[in-house]
Scaffold this motif. Structure first.
Motif, PDB file in Angstrom:
ATOM      1  N   ILE A 253      18.595  53.846  58.455  1.00 13.21           N
ATOM      2  CA  ILE A 253      19.803  54.352  58.700  1.00 13.21           C
ATOM      3  C   ILE A 253      20.368  54.879  60.098  1.00 13.21           C
ATOM      4  CG2 ILE A 253      21.340  56.256  57.928  1.00 13.21           C
ATOM      5  CD1 ILE A 253      19.371  56.212  55.493  1.00 13.21           C
ATOM      6  N   VAL A 254      21.609  54.466  60.565  1.00 16.40           N
ATOM      7  CA  VAL A 254      22.218  55.003  61.781  1.00 16.40           C
ATOM      8  C   VAL A 254      23.497  55.763  61.243  1.00 16.40           C
ATOM      9  CG1 VAL A 254      23.006  54.661  64.147  1.00 16.40           C
ATOM     10  CG2 VAL A 254      21.196  53.423  62.991  1.00 16.40           C
ATOM     11  N   THR A 255      23.555  57.038  61.349  1.00 18.41           N
ATOM     12  CA  THR A 255      24.665  57.839  60.756  1.00 18.41           C
ATOM     13  C   THR A 255      25.459  58.635  61.773  1.00 18.41           C
ATOM     14  OG1 THR A 255      25.431  59.099  58.682  1.00 18.41           O
ATOM     15  CG2 THR A 255      23.102  59.468  59.462  1.00 18.41           C
ATOM     16  N   ALA A 256      26.639  58.639  61.545  1.00 16.97           N
ATOM     17  CA  ALA A 256      27.559  59.700  62.182  1.00 16.97           C
ATOM     18  C   ALA A 256      28.767  59.732  61.442  1.00 16.97           C
ATOM     19  CB  ALA A 256      27.629  59.537  63.702  1.00 16.97           C
ATOM     20  N   GLY A 257      29.684  60.452  61.881  1.00 16.52           N
ATOM     21  CA  GLY A 257      31.006  60.262  61.364  1.00 16.52           C
ATOM     22  C   GLY A 257      31.544  61.308  60.610  1.00 16.52           C
ATOM     23  N   GLY A 258      32.246  62.570  61.243  1.00 13.26           N
ATOM     24  CA  GLY A 258      32.967  63.271  60.334  1.00 13.26           C
ATOM     25  C   GLY A 258      34.338  62.739  59.864  1.00 13.26           C
ATOM     26  N   SER A 259      35.297  63.475  59.736  1.00 11.00           N
ATOM     27  CA  SER A 259      36.638  62.979  59.263  1.00 11.00           C
ATOM     28  C   SER A 259      37.642  62.771  60.461  1.00 11.00           C
ATOM     29  CB  SER A 259      37.213  63.900  58.066  1.00 11.00           C
ATOM     30  OG  SER A 259      36.308  64.183  57.175  1.00 11.00           O
ATOM     31  N   ALA A 260      37.403  63.142  61.581  1.00 12.17           N
ATOM     32  CA  ALA A 260      38.280  62.970  62.842  1.00 12.17           C
ATOM     33  C   ALA A 260      38.093  61.880  63.604  1.00 12.17           C
ATOM     34  CB  ALA A 260      38.149  64.016  63.615  1.00 12.17           C
ATOM     35  N   PHE A 262      35.941  58.909  62.623  1.00 12.85           N
ATOM     36  CA  PHE A 262      35.232  57.857  62.080  1.00 12.85           C
ATOM     37  C   PHE A 262      35.582  56.553  62.579  1.00 12.85           C
ATOM     38  CE2 PHE A 262      38.521  58.753  59.076  1.00 12.85           C
ATOM     39  CZ  PHE A 262      39.136  57.641  58.701  1.00 12.85           C
ATOM     40  N   ASP A 263      36.548  56.064  63.078  1.00 11.43           N
ATOM     41  CA  ASP A 263      37.029  54.792  63.528  1.00 11.43           C
ATOM     42  C   ASP A 263      36.224  54.642  64.729  1.00 11.43           C
ATOM     43  OD1 ASP A 263      38.467  56.894  64.885  1.00 11.43           O
ATOM     44  OD2 ASP A 263      39.769  55.307  65.539  1.00 11.43           O
ATOM     45  N   GLN A 264      36.025  55.187  65.530  1.00  9.96           N
ATOM     46  CA  GLN A 264      35.052  55.133  66.773  1.00  9.96           C
ATOM     47  C   GLN A 264      33.593  54.890  66.560  1.00  9.96           C
ATOM     48  OE1 GLN A 264      37.070  58.774  69.154  1.00  9.96           O
ATOM     49  NE2 GLN A 264      36.319  57.257  70.672  1.00  9.96           N
ATOM     50  N   VAL A 265      33.340  55.785  65.540  1.00 12.42           N
ATOM     51  CA  VAL A 265      31.899  55.599  64.964  1.00 12.42           C
ATOM     52  C   VAL A 265      31.637  54.471  64.357  1.00 12.42           C
ATOM     53  CG1 VAL A 265      30.214  56.324  63.376  1.00 12.42           C
ATOM     54  CG2 VAL A 265      31.742  58.329  64.486  1.00 12.42           C
ATOM     55  N   ALA A 266      32.635  53.842  63.467  1.00 13.56           N
ATOM     56  CA  ALA A 266      32.398  52.487  62.964  1.00 13.56           C
ATOM     57  C   ALA A 266      32.388  51.349  63.867  1.00 13.56           C
ATOM     58  CB  ALA A 266      33.664  52.159  62.052  1.00 13.56           C
ATOM     59  N   ALA A 267      33.282  51.442  64.854  1.00 16.86           N
ATOM     60  CA  ALA A 267      33.397  50.409  65.884  1.00 16.86           C
ATOM     61  C   ALA A 267      31.952  50.414  66.779  1.00 16.86           C
ATOM     62  CB  ALA A 267      34.517  50.698  66.962  1.00 16.86           C
ATOM     63  N   VAL A 268      31.504  51.464  67.063  1.00 18.66           N
ATOM     64  CA  VAL A 268      30.179  51.327  67.661  1.00 18.66           C
ATOM     65  C   VAL A 268      28.950  51.055  67.095  1.00 18.66           C
ATOM     66  CG1 VAL A 268      28.604  52.902  69.408  1.00 18.66           C
ATOM     67  CG2 VAL A 268      31.026  53.074  69.761  1.00 18.66           C
ATOM     68  N   LEU A 269      28.905  51.716  65.735  1.00 22.21           N
ATOM     69  CA  LEU A 269      27.707  51.180  64.988  1.00 22.21           C
ATOM     70  C   LEU A 269      27.605  50.009  64.504  1.00 22.21           C
ATOM     71  CD1 LEU A 269      27.067  54.746  63.474  1.00 22.21           C
ATOM     72  CD2 LEU A 269      26.101  53.761  65.841  1.00 22.21           C
ATOM     73  N   ARG A 278      21.650  50.177  58.683  1.00 20.01           N
ATOM     74  CA  ARG A 278      22.523  50.579  57.812  1.00 20.01           C
ATOM     75  C   ARG A 278      23.196  51.412  58.514  1.00 20.01           C
ATOM     76  NH1 ARG A 278      19.296  51.789  51.864  1.00 20.01           N
ATOM     77  NH2 ARG A 278      18.929  49.530  51.473  1.00 20.01           N
ATOM     78  N   PRO A 279      24.606  51.263  58.916  1.00 24.42           N
ATOM     79  CA  PRO A 279      25.523  52.148  59.534  1.00 24.42           C
ATOM     80  C   PRO A 279      26.203  53.015  58.410  1.00 24.42           C
ATOM     81  CG  PRO A 279      26.482  49.920  59.560  1.00 24.42           C
ATOM     82  CD  PRO A 279      25.067  49.825  59.140  1.00 24.42           C
ATOM     83  N   VAL A 280      26.195  54.266  58.545  1.00 24.08           N
ATOM     84  CA  VAL A 280      26.659  55.217  57.244  1.00 24.08           C
ATOM     85  C   VAL A 280      27.575  56.245  58.067  1.00 24.08           C
ATOM     86  CG1 VAL A 280      26.125  56.827  55.511  1.00 24.08           C
ATOM     87  CG2 VAL A 280      24.508  54.779  56.090  1.00 24.08           C
ATOM     88  N   LEU A 281      28.830  56.289  57.567  1.00 20.72           N
ATOM     89  CA  LEU A 281      29.706  57.479  57.590  1.00 20.72           C
ATOM     90  C   LEU A 281      29.424  58.447  56.767  1.00 20.72           C
ATOM     91  CD1 LEU A 281      33.167  55.538  58.378  1.00 20.72           C
ATOM     92  CD2 LEU A 281      31.442  56.000  59.893  1.00 20.72           C
ATOM     93  N   ARG A 282      29.898  59.646  57.110  1.00 25.62           N
ATOM     94  CA  ARG A 282      29.738  60.783  56.315  1.00 25.62           C
ATOM     95  C   ARG A 282      31.102  61.694  56.112  1.00 25.62           C
ATOM     96  NH1 ARG A 282      25.738  61.931  60.150  1.00 25.62           N
ATOM     97  NH2 ARG A 282      26.554  63.786  60.897  1.00 25.62           N
ATOM     98  N   SER A 283      32.072  60.897  56.388  1.00 24.84           N
ATOM     99  CA  SER A 283      33.345  61.523  56.243  1.00 24.84           C
ATOM    100  C   SER A 283      33.645  62.067  54.888  1.00 24.84           C
ATOM    101  CB  SER A 283      34.455  60.753  56.744  1.00 24.84           C
ATOM    102  OG  SER A 283      34.090  59.836  57.819  1.00 24.84           O
ATOM    103  N   GLY A 284      34.294  63.410  54.838  1.00 22.77           N
ATOM    104  CA  GLY A 284      34.441  63.955  53.601  1.00 22.77           C
ATOM    105  C   GLY A 284      35.725  64.363  53.161  1.00 22.77           C
ATOM    106  N   ALA A 285      36.447  64.878  54.214  1.00 16.48           N
ATOM    107  CA  ALA A 285      37.904  65.585  54.040  1.00 16.48           C
ATOM    108  C   ALA A 285      38.958  64.499  53.585  1.00 16.48           C
ATOM    109  CB  ALA A 285      38.236  66.198  55.417  1.00 16.48           C
TER     110      ALA A 285
END
Length: 419
Positions: A253-260, A262-269, A278-285
């Motif tokens: 798993i490689v995970t990051a990504g709050g709700s602010a 997450f587009d940059q997180v997805a682009a890099v990961l 497994r790229p995983v976001l954790r955005s909840g809001a």
């Protein structure tokens, strides 16, 4: 099954009474499901203010929008459940394709497990012996339960190992890489590599990947903030490659990504890797979005995709007009968020039941009052209802145990929270 749907359905059998603020007295004694099935009206059927409600159409829009975006961008989503602590919403997130649910502490995890959530990321260090013993027992009792937590120090790994002894199943751990000025996380890659080695060497733990959190490094959408986030994500990616040989699972798993951001997180990961991840976001809001902090900083608000809609609205009555230009509302810090911006007045509803746009500003909140600055010639009267947008949903839900879900002013469901 990712959640126990019978346990979620049982929420509708709970009896409504005085514990649930804002609900009509006529609802007392009925079940949550019975109240929802009556489809009561917020203003005709005895609800009392203040009241926070969820917009049904906006909820569905946000759930669908995020699900489709994640699928299109090749990332998994484990939304942070601390935003709502509402198993009914967890079930909907999972039904819309969420891979798991993220928690912040053992008490939240216990709520999740009470409702049978199968896959949980605990986005924090877990060094409490009692909490670790409980997790180990859950893992031993349920072979389908998948649990992963963070580690950012060798000392923490040592404490985890001592507390767990020889568990029936090892506890999966992600090494958290932080950054100077950030929150938790090893402050440099050399330190983080030492943590990775300690996890891999522990007989009680299994190294399952790498975690991070970019949201603590920036608080706006300025070029400097976006650049800082991108630089951190590049470091996170480089560290993942550095420790890959230590990883003890086939697909880390490689995970990051709050709700602010997450587009940059997805682009890099999701750039090509030399090994499976497994790229995983954790955005909840995203599930409710807001009319403040996230509206201003969300990637979709910055043009990255179809915007979310705010699903949160507070209703409060005007209780006093003590001087020209001032009204007091029955809404305060006990009812609404205020840590990332004060409530935003949007509409006023008079005795005729018509909603009209409202030009006003909340200038301060007391425990139970909002100070509403109005134009001197405002026709807002004592007894009128004011509808307000809210900022930062994470500090709204904890103030409400039962929130009406509305279609217009008709209640179509009730969402139970567990804080």
């Amino acid at each position: 099954m990712d959640i126990d749907h019978d346990a979620v359905a049982a929420i509708r059998r709970e009896r409504v009474d005085w514990r649930f603020k804002g609900l009509p007295a006529s609802a007392f004694g009925a079940t949550v499901g019975e109240v929802a099935d009556r489809r009561p009206d917020l203003f005709a059927d005895g609800f009392v203010g203040p009241l926070v409600v969820l917009d049904a159409a906006a909820l569905e829009h946000n759930l669908t929008t995020m699900s489709e975006w994640c699928a299109a961008h090749g990332v998994l989503l484990a939304p942070h459940g601390k935003t709502t602590m509402a198993p009914q919403l967890f079930a909907r997130q999972l039904a819309h394709g969420a891979w798991g649910i993220t928690a912040a502490n053992t008490s939240q995890l216990r709520v999740y497990r009470a409702f049978g959530v199968r896959r949980v990321l605990l986005a924090n260090q877990l060094v409490d012996p009692a909490g670790l013993a409980w997790v180990a027992a859950e893992l031993a009792a349920d072979p389908s339960f998948e649990f992963t937590c963070w580690a950012d120090s060798v000392a923490g790994v040592r404490r985890m190992t001592e507390a767990l002894g020889t568990p029936a199943r090892p506890v999966d751990v992600l090494v958290e890489l932080g950054a100077p000025g950030g929150r938790t996380g090893a402050r440099d890659q050399d330190t983080a590599a030492e943590v990775a080695r300690a996890v891999a060497d522990s007989p009680a733990l299994r190294l399952a990947g790498v975690a991070g959190y970019e949201g603590a490094l920036a608080h706006d959408a300025s070029p400097a903030a976006l650049s800082a986030v991108d630089g951190y994500l590049r470091d996170l990616r480089a560290f993942t490659t550095r420790v890959h040989d230590l990883v003890e699972v086939a697909e880390p798993i490689v995970t990051a990504g709050g709700s602010a951001y997450f587009d940059q997180v997805a682009a890099v990961l999701t750039e090509p890797w030399p090994f499976p991840v497994r790229p995983v976001l954790r955005s909840g809001a995203y599930v409710t979005h807001d009319d403040g902090f996230y509206r201003g900083i969300s990637p979709f608000g910055r043009g990255a995709g179809q915007p979310f809609r705010s699903a949160l609205r507070a209703w409060a009555q005007v209780t006093s007009r003590p001087e020209p230009g001032l009204a007091l509302l029955t809404l305060g810090k006990r009812d609404a968020s205020f840590d990332e911006g004060l409530p935003e007045p949007q509409v006023v509803r008079g005795r005729d039941g018509v909603e009209r746009p409202l030009a006003a500003t909340v200038t301060a909140l007391n425990d139970q009052h909002a100070f509403l600055a109005l134009p001197a010639d405002s026709t807002v009267e004592v007894g009128d209802w004011v509808g307000l947008g809210l900022s930062h949903p994470c500090t709204v839900f904890d103030k409400w145990q039962l929130l009406p879900v509305v279609d217009g002013t008709t209640v179509v469901d009730l969402v139970r929270t567990y804080f």
